[in-house]
Write a protein that holds these residues in place. Structure first.
Motif, PDB file in Angstrom:
ATOM      1  N   CYS A  82       0.831  -1.200   0.000  1.00  0.00           N
ATOM      2  CA  CYS A  82       0.000   0.000   0.000  1.00  0.00           C
ATOM      3  C   CYS A  82       0.871   1.257   0.000  1.00  0.00           C
ATOM      4  CB  CYS A  82      -0.925  -0.016   1.207  1.00  0.00           C
ATOM      5  SG  CYS A  82      -2.138   1.332   1.220  1.00  0.00           S
ATOM      6  N   TYR A  83       1.901   1.276   0.832  1.00  0.00           N
ATOM      7  CA  TYR A  83       2.835   2.407   0.862  1.00  0.00           C
ATOM      8  C   TYR A  83       3.395   2.684  -0.535  1.00  0.00           C
ATOM      9  CZ  TYR A  83       3.527   3.591   5.827  1.00  0.00           C
ATOM     10  OH  TYR A  83       3.373   4.060   7.110  1.00  0.00           O
ATOM     11  N   GLN A  84       3.862   1.627  -1.185  1.00  0.00           N
ATOM     12  CA  GLN A  84       4.505   1.808  -2.486  1.00  0.00           C
ATOM     13  C   GLN A  84       3.509   2.256  -3.553  1.00  0.00           C
ATOM     14  OE1 GLN A  84       7.439  -0.858  -3.912  1.00  0.00           O
ATOM     15  NE2 GLN A  84       8.176  -1.450  -1.884  1.00  0.00           N
ATOM     16  N   LEU A  85       2.302   1.716  -3.500  1.00  0.00           N
ATOM     17  CA  LEU A  85       1.283   2.136  -4.467  1.00  0.00           C
ATOM     18  C   LEU A  85       0.925   3.604  -4.284  1.00  0.00           C
ATOM     19  CD1 LEU A  85      -1.115  -0.955  -4.423  1.00  0.00           C
ATOM     20  CD2 LEU A  85       0.416  -0.277  -6.277  1.00  0.00           C
ATOM     21  N   ARG A  86       0.783   4.040  -3.052  1.00  0.00           N
ATOM     22  CA  ARG A  86       0.394   5.430  -2.784  1.00  0.00           C
ATOM     23  C   ARG A  86       1.478   6.431  -3.185  1.00  0.00           C
ATOM     24  NH1 ARG A  86      -4.837   4.959  -3.102  1.00  0.00           N
ATOM     25  NH2 ARG A  86      -5.940   4.449  -1.168  1.00  0.00           N
TER      26      ARG A  86
ATOM     27  N   GLU B 225      -2.450   4.294   8.042  1.00  0.00           N
ATOM     28  CA  GLU B 225      -1.375   5.268   7.851  1.00  0.00           C
ATOM     29  C   GLU B 225      -0.632   5.035   6.533  1.00  0.00           C
ATOM     30  OE1 GLU B 225       1.011   4.988  11.360  1.00  0.00           O
ATOM     31  OE2 GLU B 225      -0.205   6.471  12.450  1.00  0.00           O
ATOM     32  N   ALA B 226      -0.674   3.801   6.044  1.00  0.00           N
ATOM     33  CA  ALA B 226      -0.049   3.493   4.755  1.00  0.00           C
ATOM     34  C   ALA B 226      -0.879   3.998   3.585  1.00  0.00           C
ATOM     35  CB  ALA B 226       0.158   1.984   4.627  1.00  0.00           C
ATOM     36  N   GLY B 227      -2.122   4.404   3.868  1.00  0.00           N
ATOM     37  CA  GLY B 227      -2.988   4.911   2.804  1.00  0.00           C
ATOM     38  C   GLY B 227      -4.191   4.043   2.512  1.00  0.00           C
ATOM     39  N   GLY B 228      -4.430   3.038   3.362  1.00  0.00           N
ATOM     40  CA  GLY B 228      -5.600   2.178   3.164  1.00  0.00           C
ATOM     41  C   GLY B 228      -6.905   2.911   3.433  1.00  0.00           C
TER      42      GLY B 228
END
Length: 227
Positions: free
Chosen positions: A66-70, A97-100
């Motif tokens: 998720c971090y990398q996608l965001r 916090e990772a953007g989910g």
């Protein structure tokens, strides 16, 4: 209206099969991945509207995916929901916090699962309605009319003003053939005198920057954008 594209990511084949079966019955377009690295690559080519990520996976867990996608603008507006059997607060906080955007808890009940998917996609429809005059998306190609920029596979593409305006005109009606006279009038205006090769040169530049497949030439008539 075309059905949404959904990427399912889980390292358990039985879960992927069950989720795919239930969503394909609803006519969604489905792609699957069994690990985080594969998920990132498939997301880039598939351009999903919704990504369902298992948190616990080999090689790269769902939070890191998720971090990398965001970090990639291609997925700035993509809904990302986590599939998880874990209910600890720290797990959910890390994922958010990772953007989910949301969680779907295991074990998954098919009817409840399908309802949650529809609710998530409705949320995205509301976002799109607000942005429809600003951002246009054609797979990996994203045109932002407010910021006046183009991104392809998440990378910004530099364009001159007239190149951007020509692309915007052609993408306003994919499949429509724009005659040369109409292109000159709408992009360059009636008061501006340009050479006969001006359109051809700008189309060539667009092909060099974006790719040949999007633009089709009808000799003696004009051009069209295909997606």
């Amino acid at each position: 209206m075309s059905k949404a594209r959904i990427l399912l990511v889980d390292d358990e084949p039985d879960i992927l099969e069950m989720l795919s079966y239930n969503l394909e019955k609803e006519d969604y377009k489905i792609e699957t991945a069994t690990n985080g690295l594969d998920a990132i690559e498939k997301a880039k080519s598939f351009s999903p509207d919704l990504i369902l990520l298992d948190i616990m996976m080999p090689e790269m867990d769902g939070v890191e995916v998720c971090y990398q996608l965001r970090e990639n603008d291609q997925f700035a507006d993509t809904i990302i929901a986590f599939l998880t059997a874990r209910t600890e607060d720290f797990t959910q906080i890390s994922a958010l916090e990772a953007g989910g955007d949301d969680f779907i808890l295991k074990p998954i009940k098919p009817n409840v699962f399908k309802s949650r998917i529809k609710a998530l996609l409705r949320r995205n429809d509301k976002k799109d309605a607000k942005k429809e005059k600003v951002k246009f998306k054609f797979g990996p190609l994203v045109i932002n009319t407010e910021k006046y920029n183009i991104r392809l596979d998440g990378k910004k593409i530099k364009m001159a003003k007239k190149e951007f305006e020509l692309l915007l005109l052609l993408t306003s009606s994919p499949g429509k053939v724009f005659k040369r006279e109409e292109i000159l009038r709408k992009v360059w205006g009636r008061e501006v005198i340009v050479g006969d090769r001006t359109i051809d040169v700008h189309i060539r530049k667009l092909r060099e920057k974006i790719g040949n497949d999007y633009f089709k030439t009808l000799k003696g008539v004009g051009y069209k954008f295909e997606f």
